[in-house]
Design a protein around this motif. Sequence first.
Motif, PDB file in Angstrom:
ATOM      1  N   VAL A   1       0.303  -1.285  -0.200  1.00 54.04           N
ATOM      2  CA  VAL A   1       0.091   0.112  -0.430  1.00 54.04           C
ATOM      3  C   VAL A   1       0.734   1.118  -0.143  1.00 54.04           C
ATOM      4  O   VAL A   1       2.056   0.988   0.271  1.00 54.04           O
ATOM      5  CB  VAL A   1      -1.331   0.195   1.137  1.00 54.04           C
ATOM      6  CG1 VAL A   1      -0.338   0.226   2.725  1.00 54.04           C
ATOM      7  CG2 VAL A   1      -1.838   1.112   1.339  1.00 54.04           C
ATOM      8  N   GLY A   2       0.723   2.069  -0.669  1.00 52.02           N
ATOM      9  CA  GLY A   2       1.626   3.458  -0.843  1.00 52.02           C
ATOM     10  C   GLY A   2       0.473   4.611  -0.248  1.00 52.02           C
ATOM     11  O   GLY A   2      -0.769   4.589  -0.080  1.00 52.02           O
ATOM     12  N   MET A   3       1.109   6.055  -0.108  1.00 54.13           N
ATOM     13  CA  MET A   3       0.242   6.666   0.267  1.00 54.13           C
ATOM     14  C   MET A   3       0.631   8.371  -0.684  1.00 54.13           C
ATOM     15  O   MET A   3       2.242   8.835  -0.737  1.00 54.13           O
ATOM     16  CB  MET A   3       1.038   7.340   1.544  1.00 54.13           C
ATOM     17  CG  MET A   3      -0.470   6.299   2.884  1.00 54.13           C
ATOM     18  SD  MET A   3      -0.251   7.333   4.362  1.00 54.13           S
ATOM     19  CE  MET A   3      -1.796   6.444   4.768  1.00 54.13           C
ATOM     20  N   VAL A   4      -0.145   9.142  -0.786  1.00 56.67           N
ATOM     21  CA  VAL A   4       0.107  10.080  -1.999  1.00 56.67           C
ATOM     22  C   VAL A   4       0.071  11.039  -0.403  1.00 56.67           C
ATOM     23  O   VAL A   4      -0.793  11.640  -0.212  1.00 56.67           O
ATOM     24  CB  VAL A   4      -0.859  10.081  -2.075  1.00 56.67           C
ATOM     25  CG1 VAL A   4      -0.109  12.300  -3.607  1.00 56.67           C
ATOM     26  CG2 VAL A   4      -0.485   9.409  -3.962  1.00 56.67           C
ATOM     27  N   MET A   5       1.155  11.666   0.047  1.00 55.76           N
ATOM     28  CA  MET A   5       1.236  13.262   0.791  1.00 55.76           C
ATOM     29  C   MET A   5       0.992  14.005   0.860  1.00 55.76           C
ATOM     30  O   MET A   5       1.107  14.616  -0.666  1.00 55.76           O
ATOM     31  CB  MET A   5       2.827  12.941   1.747  1.00 55.76           C
ATOM     32  CG  MET A   5       3.743  11.581   1.786  1.00 55.76           C
ATOM     33  SD  MET A   5       2.539  10.478   2.774  1.00 55.76           S
ATOM     34  CE  MET A   5       2.052  11.560   4.429  1.00 55.76           C
ATOM     35  N   ASP A   6       0.108  14.721   1.876  1.00 56.91           N
ATOM     36  CA  ASP A   6      -0.487  15.673   1.981  1.00 56.91           C
ATOM     37  C   ASP A   6       1.064  16.784   2.035  1.00 56.91           C
ATOM     38  O   ASP A   6       1.697  16.628   3.115  1.00 56.91           O
ATOM     39  CB  ASP A   6      -0.831  16.824   2.729  1.00 56.91           C
ATOM     40  CG  ASP A   6      -1.397  18.127   2.386  1.00 56.91           C
ATOM     41  OD1 ASP A   6      -2.824  18.253   1.941  1.00 56.91           O
ATOM     42  OD2 ASP A   6      -0.869  19.041   3.592  1.00 56.91           O
ATOM     43  N   THR A   7       1.432  18.279   0.990  1.00 56.78           N
ATOM     44  CA  THR A   7       2.536  18.373   1.504  1.00 56.78           C
ATOM     45  C   THR A   7       2.975  19.089   2.237  1.00 56.78           C
ATOM     46  O   THR A   7       3.911  19.404   2.574  1.00 56.78           O
ATOM     47  CB  THR A   7       2.975  19.100  -0.426  1.00 56.78           C
ATOM     48  OG1 THR A   7       3.475  18.062  -1.786  1.00 56.78           O
ATOM     49  CG2 THR A   7       4.491  20.107  -0.232  1.00 56.78           C
ATOM     50  N   GLU A   8       1.588  20.158   2.345  1.00 61.04           N
ATOM     51  CA  GLU A   8       1.601  21.355   3.343  1.00 61.04           C
ATOM     52  C   GLU A   8       2.110  20.710   5.015  1.00 61.04           C
ATOM     53  O   GLU A   8       2.427  21.785   5.526  1.00 61.04           O
ATOM     54  CB  GLU A   8       0.366  21.860   3.573  1.00 61.04           C
ATOM     55  CG  GLU A   8       0.263  23.300   3.823  1.00 61.04           C
ATOM     56  CD  GLU A   8      -0.747  24.218   3.927  1.00 61.04           C
ATOM     57  OE1 GLU A   8      -1.039  24.858   4.729  1.00 61.04           O
ATOM     58  OE2 GLU A   8      -1.885  23.684   3.388  1.00 61.04           O
ATOM     59  N   ALA A   9       0.785  19.658   5.171  1.00 63.18           N
ATOM     60  CA  ALA A   9       1.565  18.813   6.101  1.00 63.18           C
ATOM     61  C   ALA A   9       2.720  18.359   6.802  1.00 63.18           C
ATOM     62  O   ALA A   9       2.840  18.520   7.693  1.00 63.18           O
ATOM     63  CB  ALA A   9       0.270  17.606   6.878  1.00 63.18           C
ATOM     64  N   LEU A  10       3.676  18.036   5.936  1.00 61.72           N
ATOM     65  CA  LEU A  10       4.334  17.132   5.325  1.00 61.72           C
ATOM     66  C   LEU A  10       5.315  18.218   5.909  1.00 61.72           C
ATOM     67  O   LEU A  10       6.351  18.763   6.561  1.00 61.72           O
ATOM     68  CB  LEU A  10       4.677  17.165   4.389  1.00 61.72           C
ATOM     69  CG  LEU A  10       6.071  15.548   4.312  1.00 61.72           C
ATOM     70  CD1 LEU A  10       6.470  14.689   5.361  1.00 61.72           C
ATOM     71  CD2 LEU A  10       6.789  15.056   3.238  1.00 61.72           C
ATOM     72  N   VAL A  11       5.450  19.650   5.276  1.00 61.81           N
ATOM     73  CA  VAL A  11       6.359  20.894   5.142  1.00 61.81           C
ATOM     74  C   VAL A  11       6.187  21.310   6.668  1.00 61.81           C
ATOM     75  O   VAL A  11       7.496  21.580   7.562  1.00 61.81           O
ATOM     76  CB  VAL A  11       5.941  21.596   4.726  1.00 61.81           C
ATOM     77  CG1 VAL A  11       6.409  23.308   4.914  1.00 61.81           C
ATOM     78  CG2 VAL A  11       6.473  21.386   3.253  1.00 61.81           C
ATOM     79  N   GLU A  12       4.987  21.389   7.907  1.00 59.23           N
ATOM     80  CA  GLU A  12       4.300  21.928   8.470  1.00 59.23           C
ATOM     81  C   GLU A  12       5.208  20.389   9.699  1.00 59.23           C
ATOM     82  O   GLU A  12       6.147  21.347  10.985  1.00 59.23           O
ATOM     83  CB  GLU A  12       3.105  21.634   8.967  1.00 59.23           C
ATOM     84  CG  GLU A  12       2.572  23.216   8.411  1.00 59.23           C
ATOM     85  CD  GLU A  12       0.987  22.910   8.639  1.00 59.23           C
ATOM     86  OE1 GLU A  12       0.862  21.769   9.234  1.00 59.23           O
ATOM     87  OE2 GLU A  12       0.603  23.833   7.900  1.00 59.23           O
ATOM     88  N   GLU A  13       5.866  19.173   9.564  1.00 58.30           N
ATOM     89  CA  GLU A  13       5.711  18.633  10.806  1.00 58.30           C
ATOM     90  C   GLU A  13       7.329  18.718  10.105  1.00 58.30           C
ATOM     91  O   GLU A  13       7.804  18.208  11.603  1.00 58.30           O
ATOM     92  CB  GLU A  13       5.289  16.941   9.930  1.00 58.30           C
ATOM     93  CG  GLU A  13       6.047  15.651  10.888  1.00 58.30           C
ATOM     94  CD  GLU A  13       6.010  16.154  12.587  1.00 58.30           C
ATOM     95  OE1 GLU A  13       6.405  15.252  12.955  1.00 58.30           O
ATOM     96  OE2 GLU A  13       4.471  15.892  12.793  1.00 58.30           O
ATOM     97  N   ILE A  14       7.943  18.917   9.194  1.00 59.99           N
ATOM     98  CA  ILE A  14       9.595  19.004   9.596  1.00 59.99           C
ATOM     99  C   ILE A  14      10.277  20.044   9.624  1.00 59.99           C
ATOM    100  O   ILE A  14      11.077  20.220  10.730  1.00 59.99           O
ATOM    101  CB  ILE A  14       9.801  19.072   7.672  1.00 59.99           C
ATOM    102  CG1 ILE A  14       9.519  17.369   7.256  1.00 59.99           C
ATOM    103  CG2 ILE A  14      11.448  19.887   7.246  1.00 59.99           C
ATOM    104  CD1 ILE A  14       9.749  17.923   5.195  1.00 59.99           C
ATOM    105  N   GLY A  15       8.790  21.438   9.694  1.00 59.32           N
ATOM    106  CA  GLY A  15       9.506  22.750  10.202  1.00 59.32           C
ATOM    107  C   GLY A  15       9.530  22.506  12.066  1.00 59.32           C
ATOM    108  O   GLY A  15      10.181  22.547  12.888  1.00 59.32           O
ATOM    109  N   ALA A  16       8.289  21.697  12.161  1.00 65.58           N
ATOM    110  CA  ALA A  16       8.107  21.417  13.474  1.00 65.58           C
ATOM    111  C   ALA A  16       9.225  20.552  14.106  1.00 65.58           C
ATOM    112  O   ALA A  16       9.396  20.377  15.641  1.00 65.58           O
ATOM    113  CB  ALA A  16       6.499  20.843  13.866  1.00 65.58           C
ATOM    114  N   GLN A  17       9.878  19.733  13.793  1.00 60.27           N
ATOM    115  CA  GLN A  17      10.808  18.405  14.167  1.00 60.27           C
ATOM    116  C   GLN A  17      12.291  19.295  13.974  1.00 60.27           C
ATOM    117  O   GLN A  17      13.206  19.075  14.928  1.00 60.27           O
ATOM    118  CB  GLN A  17      10.909  17.151  13.572  1.00 60.27           C
ATOM    119  CG  GLN A  17      10.284  15.899  13.591  1.00 60.27           C
ATOM    120  CD  GLN A  17       9.620  15.160  13.090  1.00 60.27           C
ATOM    121  OE1 GLN A  17      11.036  14.962  12.495  1.00 60.27           O
ATOM    122  NE2 GLN A  17       9.087  14.542  12.556  1.00 60.27           N
TER     123      GLN A  17
END
Length: 269
Positions: free
Chosen positions: A200-216
């Motif tokens: 199974v694969g996932m197409v990621m929501d880019t905005e949410a991923l950017v927010e997570e990267i920034g939070a980390q």
Amino acid sequence: MFPEGTSVTEHDGGHVPEIDEDAREIPEPPEEVVEAARRLPDHWVSVPDPAWSGEGDSEDGNGGVPPEWAIPGRWRTDGTGEIVEWEDNEEYRPSPEARGWPTPNDPVDSAIQLAVTGYGPTGDVLRTLAAAKVAVLTAPDGGALAVLSAEDEPVVPVFTSPLYYRAVGNFAARLVPVAELVEQQLPDGYALYVNPSGPVGMVMDTEALVEEIGAQARGEERPAASGPGERAARSYTVAVPVGEAAPDATEHAGALVDTLPPTGDRSLE
């Protein structure tokens, strides 16, 4: 008392129906169910999916009682405690293990499998992916190859495991931190398609991923997008099932290869 460590649910629903002689074949119960059945004549007995955590997953907040979606079905015993019937549960959500998917190769793969089947939060996918390195297919100029997903979305296929990368064939690739790929190499309008050759694969929501990267990067811990047992949240991820692949994922890898552009075409600068 049941054997120690057994997770068996007793269903005392009052009237026990007559045995249906035309019922389909009864799935072989595990030994703990057989043992429990002997002590529970004229009862329904069930066990939850092995992936159910048992900690606060039920709708009423009672972590000790499996929710309906985590129970594959139930066995019925006769007056002697012998199992004589099986009843499917239409609300059951099979876990990755129950679906026969291969064992996850890494934390991202595991988080995706659990989120898509409803046994884990989508926030775990974002959290693990943001901190991961992925293999990116490359064009001769070094840019990342882009394709259209099954939903006609412009995506960049990435792979968290060598198993999934090798399944797509003989394509050049490079290993890139997701933070670097998203922040420096992914143009507007494109999204990461994670493990398209996996079960199974996932197409990621880019905005949410950017927010997570920034939070980390700031050392912040964000809450999960959804709790265990909920379906993947579209606001964070879009689940793109690619079928119940065999462990080598070759069938779905072939479908992915058919969508790849000729070498050098549609590369991302």
